[in-house]
Design an enzyme around this catalytic site. Structure first.
Site, PDB file in Angstrom:
ATOM      1  N   ASN A  14     -15.707  -0.749  -5.082  1.00  0.00           N
ATOM      2  CA  ASN A  14     -14.661  -0.996  -4.084  1.00  0.00           C
ATOM      3  C   ASN A  14     -13.280  -0.673  -4.653  1.00  0.00           C
ATOM      4  OD1 ASN A  14     -15.662  -2.270  -1.410  1.00  0.00           O
ATOM      5  ND2 ASN A  14     -16.926  -3.215  -2.996  1.00  0.00           N
ATOM      6  N   HIS A 109     -16.835  -9.649   1.225  1.00  0.00           N
ATOM      7  CA  HIS A 109     -18.085 -10.368   0.952  1.00  0.00           C
ATOM      8  C   HIS A 109     -19.227  -9.703   1.730  1.00  0.00           C
ATOM      9  CE1 HIS A 109     -20.476 -13.810  -0.250  1.00  0.00           C
ATOM     10  NE2 HIS A 109     -20.953 -13.873   0.971  1.00  0.00           N
TER      11      HIS A 109
END
Ligand code: GRF
Length: 195
Positions: A14, A109
Site C-alpha cells: 500500500n 483494513h
C-alpha cells in the site's frame, strides 16, 4: 502540496501504491517519511529505493508507547506532516499520536468494518464462511478499527477461491481505494484549490 507520513510494519504494497500515485501525479502529495516498528521489513527497503526518509524503531527498546510516540510526534511536527497514513502498521496508535494528529490519521483494513476487526481479517472472514468480504478505509480513533468509515468496497468470493487469490484481489482493491480516499480526504480537509 500536502505532506504525508506513512506507517508500515511489513510488505508495504500500500505504501508503494501511494508513492506510485504521487509519482504519476494522481495524488498531489509527498511522502516525507516512512515510520516502521520493524527495522528489517520490506517497506523500509522500498523507502530506501524511493529515496524516502525513514524512522525504524523497536518498541521493546522504549519503556512505553507514549515514549516512542513522543519521539515520532516530534519528528512529524518538525516535518510539518499533514496526514498520517497507516498502511499495515501492526500497532495500536496511542494517545500521544492521537492527540497530536486528531482527525488526521487514516487506516486501511481488509474487511467490511465493523465485521472482522483486528488481526488476520481475511482469515476470520474465510473461517466465518462469508460470501462477501471487502476493504474499509477509516479514520483512526482510540478503539481498534473503529473510527469513522470513509470508504468501503466489497468483493464477492466463491467457496473455491484460495486464500492467495483472495489476498491478491483484496490488495488490488486496497491500492486503488486508499489512493482515491486519501485524495478525497485532502480535498475535504484542505480544499480543492490549495492542496
Ligand atoms: C493490508 O491488507 C491492510 O489492509 C492491512 O495490512 C495489510 C498491509 O499490506 N492493514 P501491505 O503491507 O501494504 O502490502
Amino acid at each position: 502540496m500536502r505532506k504525508l507520513a506513512v506507517f508500515a510494519s511489513g510488505f508495504g504494497s500500500n505504501f508503494s501504491a501511494i508513492q506510485e500515485a504521487i509519482e504519476n501525479k494522481t495524488l498531489k502529495a509527498k511522502i516525507q517519511i516512512l515510520i516502521s516498528d520493524q527495522p528489517k521489513c520490506l517497506a523500509i527497503e522500498r523507502a530506501i529505493n524511493y529515496g524516502i526518509d525513514f524512522f525504524a524503531f523497536s518498541a521493546k527498546d522504549y519503556p512505553s508507547k507514549s515514549v516512542y510516540e513522543e519521539i515520532i510526534l516530534n519528528k512529524l511536527k518538525t516535518l510539518d506532516i499533514d496526514l498520517i497514513i497507516l498502511a499495515g502498521y501492526m500497532r495500536i496508535i496511542g494517545k500521544t499520536l492521537l492527540r497530536g494528529f486528531q482527525g488526521k490519521i487514516l487506516n486501511i483494513h481488509p474487511s467490511l468494518l465493523p465485521e472482522f476487526k483486528g488481526k488476520d481479517a481475511i482469515g476470520q472472514a474465510i473461517e466465518a464462511n462469508v460470501q462477501t468480504i471487502g476493504v474499509t478505509v477509516h479514520y483512526v480513533n482510540e478503539k481498534l478499527d473503529s473510527g469513522q468509515i470513509l470508504a468501503q468496497e466489497k468483493l464477492k468470493i466463491s467457496q473455491i477461491s484460495s486464500r492467495l487469490e483472495i489476498e491478491e484481489k483484496i490488495h488490488n482493491i486496497e491500492h486503488n481505494l486508499y489512493t482515491k480516499t486519501i485524495k478525497k480526504v485532502m480535498e475535504d480537509l484542505y480544499e480543492k484549490s490549495t492542496y
